[in-house]
Motif scaffolding. Structure first.
Motif, PDB file in Angstrom:
ATOM      1  N   UNK A   1     -80.629  18.252  -8.573  1.00 22.20           N
ATOM      2  CA  UNK A   1     -81.485  17.939  -9.884  1.00 22.20           C
ATOM      3  C   UNK A   1     -82.392  17.462  -8.669  1.00 22.20           C
ATOM      4  N   UNK A   2     -83.583  17.085  -9.448  1.00 22.87           N
ATOM      5  CA  UNK A   2     -84.974  16.373  -8.729  1.00 22.87           C
ATOM      6  C   UNK A   2     -84.162  15.403  -7.757  1.00 22.87           C
ATOM      7  N   UNK A   3     -83.445  14.344  -8.785  1.00 19.91           N
ATOM      8  CA  UNK A   3     -82.835  12.953  -8.022  1.00 19.91           C
ATOM      9  C   UNK A   3     -81.636  13.349  -6.861  1.00 19.91           C
ATOM     10  N   UNK A   4     -81.589  14.793  -6.706  1.00 19.67           N
ATOM     11  CA  UNK A   4     -80.155  15.165  -5.577  1.00 19.67           C
ATOM     12  C   UNK A   4     -79.252  14.542  -6.346  1.00 19.67           C
ATOM     13  N   UNK A   5     -78.727  15.514  -7.539  1.00 16.50           N
ATOM     14  CA  UNK A   5     -77.810  15.164  -8.296  1.00 16.50           C
ATOM     15  C   UNK A   5     -76.877  16.328  -8.203  1.00 16.50           C
ATOM     16  N   UNK A   6     -75.734  16.330  -7.878  1.00 14.57           N
ATOM     17  CA  UNK A   6     -74.872  18.326  -7.635  1.00 14.57           C
ATOM     18  C   UNK A   6     -74.881  18.726  -9.267  1.00 14.57           C
ATOM     19  N   UNK A   7     -74.946  19.747  -9.193  1.00 12.40           N
ATOM     20  CA  UNK A   7     -74.621  20.263 -10.565  1.00 12.40           C
ATOM     21  C   UNK A   7     -74.357  22.009 -10.212  1.00 12.40           C
ATOM     22  N   UNK A   8     -73.404  22.218 -11.103  1.00 17.09           N
ATOM     23  CA  UNK A   8     -72.795  23.473 -10.989  1.00 17.09           C
ATOM     24  C   UNK A   8     -72.860  24.273 -11.966  1.00 17.09           C
ATOM     25  N   UNK A   9     -73.918  24.880 -12.014  1.00 21.07           N
ATOM     26  CA  UNK A   9     -74.539  26.401 -12.743  1.00 21.07           C
ATOM     27  C   UNK A   9     -73.569  27.328 -12.670  1.00 21.07           C
ATOM     28  N   UNK A  10     -73.990  28.189 -14.106  1.00 21.67           N
ATOM     29  CA  UNK A  10     -73.478  29.451 -14.671  1.00 21.67           C
ATOM     30  C   UNK A  10     -74.121  30.161 -14.925  1.00 21.67           C
ATOM     31  N   UNK A  11     -74.487  31.828 -14.793  1.00 19.23           N
ATOM     32  CA  UNK A  11     -75.714  32.430 -15.362  1.00 19.23           C
ATOM     33  C   UNK A  11     -74.685  33.802 -15.373  1.00 19.23           C
ATOM     34  N   UNK A  12     -75.216  34.314 -16.430  1.00 20.42           N
ATOM     35  CA  UNK A  12     -74.138  35.222 -17.101  1.00 20.42           C
ATOM     36  C   UNK A  12     -75.262  36.155 -17.610  1.00 20.42           C
ATOM     37  N   UNK A  13     -75.421  37.209 -16.588  1.00 22.40           N
ATOM     38  CA  UNK A  13     -76.464  38.163 -17.733  1.00 22.40           C
ATOM     39  C   UNK A  13     -75.912  39.030 -18.540  1.00 22.40           C
ATOM     40  N   UNK A  14     -76.813  38.981 -19.488  1.00 21.99           N
ATOM     41  CA  UNK A  14     -76.382  40.445 -20.902  1.00 21.99           C
ATOM     42  C   UNK A  14     -77.951  41.161 -21.156  1.00 21.99           C
ATOM     43  N   UNK A  15     -76.997  41.940 -22.102  1.00 19.96           N
ATOM     44  CA  UNK A  15     -78.268  42.831 -22.155  1.00 19.96           C
ATOM     45  C   UNK A  15     -78.061  43.136 -23.391  1.00 19.96           C
TER      46      UNK A  15
END
Lengths: 225, 452
Positions: B122-136
């Motif tokens: 994040x902008x404040x430096x917090x660690x973030x776990x992200x998941x991206x999923x592709x879909x049609x």
């Protein structure tokens, strides 16, 4: 002088007794500690020669028993164990000197004479009373520097009196100390010997070295210290 | 028991402490890893659930945007909640209200059906776990449009929990190791108590406070203590028997020898002269050999002998023997002067020195005795000095004097036999005897017996 020998080895005991008698001592000989202790207690002993390695009652025991009973006569110990441990034990028990075995008789005799002299209060082997001189080592007598010839018995008599100079010595004490027990005792003999001694020491009758105290005995004047 | 080797207790304690540290460290690391993996898996499952929920709720609108019909999780609607979602692709992206002001950008565009996890900040430096999923997505018009569905969670609270957890884990492990070590210490103390008692009792024997090891011992030690006791008792008994036997032998040989001497005096002079040297020689052989045989020396099984009393006995004995000369024997003995020497040997040593001083001095004898200390010794030695005011022993004579009587065929009359005997005893104790001179020229004998 009356001397007690306690020694279990017969040859040695006989040798000591014979040689001491020859040297003018009246000798009582015992073969074990019990007999010896009894002799020392009951007889008027002047000096004792005690072997430490005795059968039965030990020599140390006998010496302790005498001392406990108040007998103060000097004791020379003969020891075969020539370590200081045995010597110290003996001297501690009340003996006054020691000789280690085997020994020369002359050594034993010299020690016994020294003990007798010391116990009578004489520091030197040369006893001097006025102009009378007694050399206990050489057994020689001089009056005013002049040698006097004495028989063995006369010498013993004079030595006994001089060693006890200042004390009155009774006739019975002299017979006890100068004669063996089973010899005939006659107080007249002592008087005879005293008379001879006086004539030899003082032919002119001016010095009077031996006093007679009537009914009590004889006395040699102790020299002023 | 040498001093260089580490103590048994230290060996056990150091080894066990190392093992405990390794075990505790390993256990902590394993637990920490396990917890972390489990935690991360949990975090991922949360994001996958969010993505599935978003897909279920998503509808394509007329402008070609894909938006969730309603937001199931309230956190997505709350700014700064730590849970974020977005849908990109199409004409315009959709972002959950919680993303406002966080500076979070999802850049991943996975192919349809593909999921990709990312670590973002994040902008404040917090660690973030992200998941991206592709879909049609098939649109109402029959076309197909690719979208990416994103979900992310702020991991900082979880990291903080992990750190707290880890701290507790380490603290627990250290506490456990400490308790175990303390317990071990107690167990060792308990187990070693018989050994310590053995040490104390051996010291007691060394210092002469006791004769044997006493009482009951654990099975492992009973063999040693039993053997030690047997050894101690055996050695004492043997020495005692030797001395008695040799003493008896000396007595039974010397008395007949004295009798022989007496008998020979009755023989003719030439026979006497022929016999005398043989008798003398027999006498010397007996004296010398028997004395050597009984020398005890200083041994570890000997009790400390307080030398004050035997010296006083000797002083009195010599006072009698030399009554004629009235010697003045002065004893200067340190109060703590003691030495593990056989009492007979000591009397023989000191007796010969004092006897010599009385015999050849002029009536003044001084004996000094005190401990001899060296840093490497646990127990001090002994120094004895005997001085007299006689003519002394010339430097050239000294060695010869000490050799006297050491060979059975030598003449032993005169000064020195006592000193030779004393030196034999000193040597048997591992010590030395030196002849010197006092400032006034008298003899000065110094005996040094080493400590241990």
């Amino acid at each position: 002088m009356r001397l007690l020998v306690i020694e279990d080895e017969p040859v040695l005991r006989e040798m000591l007794a014979t040689r001491f008698r020859a040297a003018g001592f009246v000798v009582d000989a015992a073969a074990d500690g019990n007999e010896g202790e009894y002799f020392g207690r009951e007889y008027p002993i002047d000096v004792a020669v005690v072997d430490l390695g005795l059968p039965g009652r030990s020599g140390l025991d006998a010496i302790r028993a005498w001392r406990a009973a108040g007998h103060g006569f000097p004791v020379l110990i003969l020891t075969a164990r020539d370590g200081w441990q045995e010597k110290v034990a003996g001297l501690d028990a009340g003996a006054d000197d020691y000789v280690t075995k085997p020994f020369q008789f002359e050594e034993v005799l010299a020690r016994v004479q020294a003990l007798l002299r010391r116990s009578a209060g004489w520091a030197q082997p040369l006893l001097t009373c006025g102009d009378l001189e007694l050399d206990t080592r050489a057994q020689e007598v001089r009056v005013a520097g002049r040698p006097v010839e004495l028989t063995a018995f006369e010498y013993r008599l004079l030595e006994y009196l001089v060693l006890r100079a200042g004390q009155v010595v009774s006739k019975s004490e002299l017979t006890e100390k100068l004669y063996e027990q089973d010899f005939e005792r006659d107080s007249n003999t002592i008087e005879v010997f005293i008379g001879r001694l006086r004539r030899k020491l003082d032919p002119t009758g001016t010095r009077q070295p031996i006093e007679t105290l009537r009914g009590r005995g004889y006395r040699v004047q102790r020299p002023a210290p | 028991m040498t001093r260089a080797a580490a103590s048994l207790r230290a060996r056990v304690l150091v080894t066990l402490a190392l093992l405990l540290l390794i075990a505790a460290g390993g256990a902590t690391w394993a637990l920490d890893t396990l917890y972390r993996d489990l935690g991360l898996r949990g975090r991922r499952e949360v994001l996958e659930a969010q993505v599935v929920a978003l897909i279920a709720a998503a509808e394509a609108d007329a402008q070609g945007r894909l938006v969730p019909a309603d937001i199931a999780d309230a956190r997505l609607a709350t700014p700064g909640s730590g849970l974020y979602a977005a849908i990109s692709g199409g004409t315009a992206p959709w972002r959950s209200p919680s993303m406002v002001g966080t500076g979070l950008e999802f850049s991943a565009r996975p192919a349809p059906g593909e999921r990709r996890f990312e670590d973002l900040r994040l902008a404040d430096g917090s660690r973030v776990l992200a998941l991206s999923f592709g879909t049609r997505w098939t649109t109402a018009t029959g076309g197909a449009q690719d979208y990416s569905i994103h979900a992310a969670e702020n991991l900082e609270p979880w990291y903080a929990a992990m750190a707290r957890m880890r701290a507790r884990l380490v603290a627990g492990a250290l506490l456990l190791a400490g308790l175990l070590l303390a317990g071990l210490q107690l167990a060792l103390r308990f187990a070693m108590r018989p050994l310590r008692r053995l040490e104390a009792e051996l010291a007691g024997i060394e210092h002469g406070r006791r004769e044997l090891l006493g009482g009951e011992w654990p099975r492992e030690l009973a063999g040693i203590t039993g053997n030690l006791n047997a050894l101690l008792a055996g050695e004492r008994g043997r020495l005692e028997r030797y001395r008695t036997t040799l003493g008896n032998l000396a007595h039974s040989l010397k008395t007949p020898l004295a009798a022989l001497g007496g008998l020979s005096e009755a023989a003719p002079p030439e026979q006497q002269q022929a016999l005398a040297p043989h008798l003398q020689r027999m006498q010397e052989i007996i004296r010398h050999q028997l004395r050597r045989a009984v020398l005890g020396g200083a041994g570890p099984t000997l009790a400390d002998l307080a030398i004050g009393e035997p010296l006083e006995q000797l002083r009195q004995a010599l006072g009698k023997v030399y009554a004629e000369r009235r010697p003045r024997i002065t004893l200067r003995v340190a109060a703590d002067a003691a030495y593990p020497i056989d009492a007979g040997d000591f009397l023989e040593l000191a007796g010969n020195l004092l006897d010599n001083a009385c015999k050849y001095g002029h009536g003044e004898v001084v004996l000094r005795a005190g401990p001899w200390r060296q840093p490497e010794w646990r127990r001090p030695g002994l120094i004895l000095e005997v001085e007299d005011n006689g003519p002394g022993i010339a430097a050239a004579e000294r060695e010869r004097v000490l050799q006297r009587g050491t060979r059975a065929d030598e003449s032993v009359e005169g000064q020195g036999l006592g000193l030779a005997v004393a030196r034999e005893i000193a040597t048997a104790c591992g010590g030395t005897l030196e002849i010197g001179a006092t400032p006034a020229g008298g003899a000065r004998i110094e005996v040094r017996l080493p400590g241990r």
